[in-house]
Design an enzyme around this catalytic site. Structure first.
Site: not given
Length: 299
Positions: A26, A154, A204
């Site tokens: 991420e 997100n 996301d």
């Protein structure tokens, strides 16, 4: 706003950069001072960096869970952790900014972004105790609650004119748009910019390109997509693994798209490249992200 199905995936070959078997790769972020790309593996508390000029990458941090980070104006990293903790990391040394947020003791930060004034918008995950939240961490190190009742906080981005703010709730499969006051840091007038069908995947991480167009990574969608001004998908680029988690622009002219993926411990189900970092060259141009300018809390 409903997004019509978009079935054509653009022909492109993502380049594998590194595979550290990330459970949740991420927060890819280009460090414009160091000319390196940083990214993390959230649950395993690892941070990596990649130097494209040298073609080398390595793990540079391992410790507490890191849900996301920003780059400070002095080049250090501002880490957003579990329990609402925030810490400055520089050359292996940690300096506490915020020990915890009481309401987040059962949760952790997820996605974060610095705003044009050096504040940080930082979202948390839902837990068994409460839904997720969105905070604004001001430069004095004090958090301010902005939103509650979020499924999975997100991807975020500020419009190029600094008058708008995009924010994602992955569990709702929606990207919202707010009016944004750059002077006060306030957001208002929430509306849905894009809503995704279940078959498309969950939105996301996201970013804006130099022309102000939104790009989103689709978890369980095996792709990144570009959205038009009315929230519809107008480009789709496939990835070789389903859980695509985030993306950012980098490189000396910001023409490289770096993409993180997840579930490296489930390669049997999600493919041999699940959890890897990828790069696409020449598909769009971005702009530098803002630096954070947060100071530790004073005694």
């Amino acid at each position: 706003m409903h997004i019509e199905p978009f079935n054509h995936a653009e022909e492109a070959t993502p380049e594998l950069i590194a595979d550290y078997v990330c459970e949740t790769g991420e927060n890819p972020l280009w460090h414009s001072i160091e000319k390196r790309l940083y990214w993390c593996d959230i649950p395993n508390g690892r941070i990596f960096h990649y130097d494209p000029a040298l073609g080398v990458h390595e793990k540079c941090y391992e410790g507490r869970t890191v849900g996301g980070f920003t780059i400070q104006s002095d080049g250090s990293l501002l880490l957003f952790m579990d329990r609402g903790a925030v810490t400055i990391w520089r050359e292996g040394e940690l300096t506490e900014v915020l020990p915890e947020i009481e309401a987040e003791r059962s949760s952790r930060f997820n996605d974060v972004i610095a705003d044009p004034r050096g504040r940080v918008f930082c979202g948390t995950m839902s837990s068994s105790v409460s839904k997720g939240r969105l905070y604004r961490l001001d430069t004095d190190g004090l958090p301010h609650l902005l939103l509650e009742g979020i499924g999975c906080s997100n991807g975020m981005a500020f419009t190029r004119d600094q008058k708008g703010f995009y924010y994602t709730d992955s569990f709702a499969r929606e990207i919202y748009f707010f009016d944004y006051n750059v002077e006060s840091g306030a957001i208002s007038n929430q509306r849905v910019f894009a809503k995704f069908a279940e078959a498309e995947g969950d939105p996301d991480g996201l970013t804006l390109d130099a022309e102000g167009r939104l790009w989103s990574a689709l978890w369980d969608g095996a792709c990144i997509v570009r959205l038009s001004a009315d929230g519809k998908i107008d480009r789709r680029i496939a990835l070789p693994t389903p859980k695509v988690s985030s993306l950012t622009f980098g490189g000396t002219d910001y023409s490289d798209i770096y993409i993180t993926t997840a579930i490296g411990d489930k390669k049997r189900e999600d493919g041999t490249l699940a959890g890897a970092l990828f790069r696409l060259k020449g598909h769009a141009h971005g702009l530098p992200e803002f630096f954070s300018r947060v100071e530790p809390l004073r005694p």
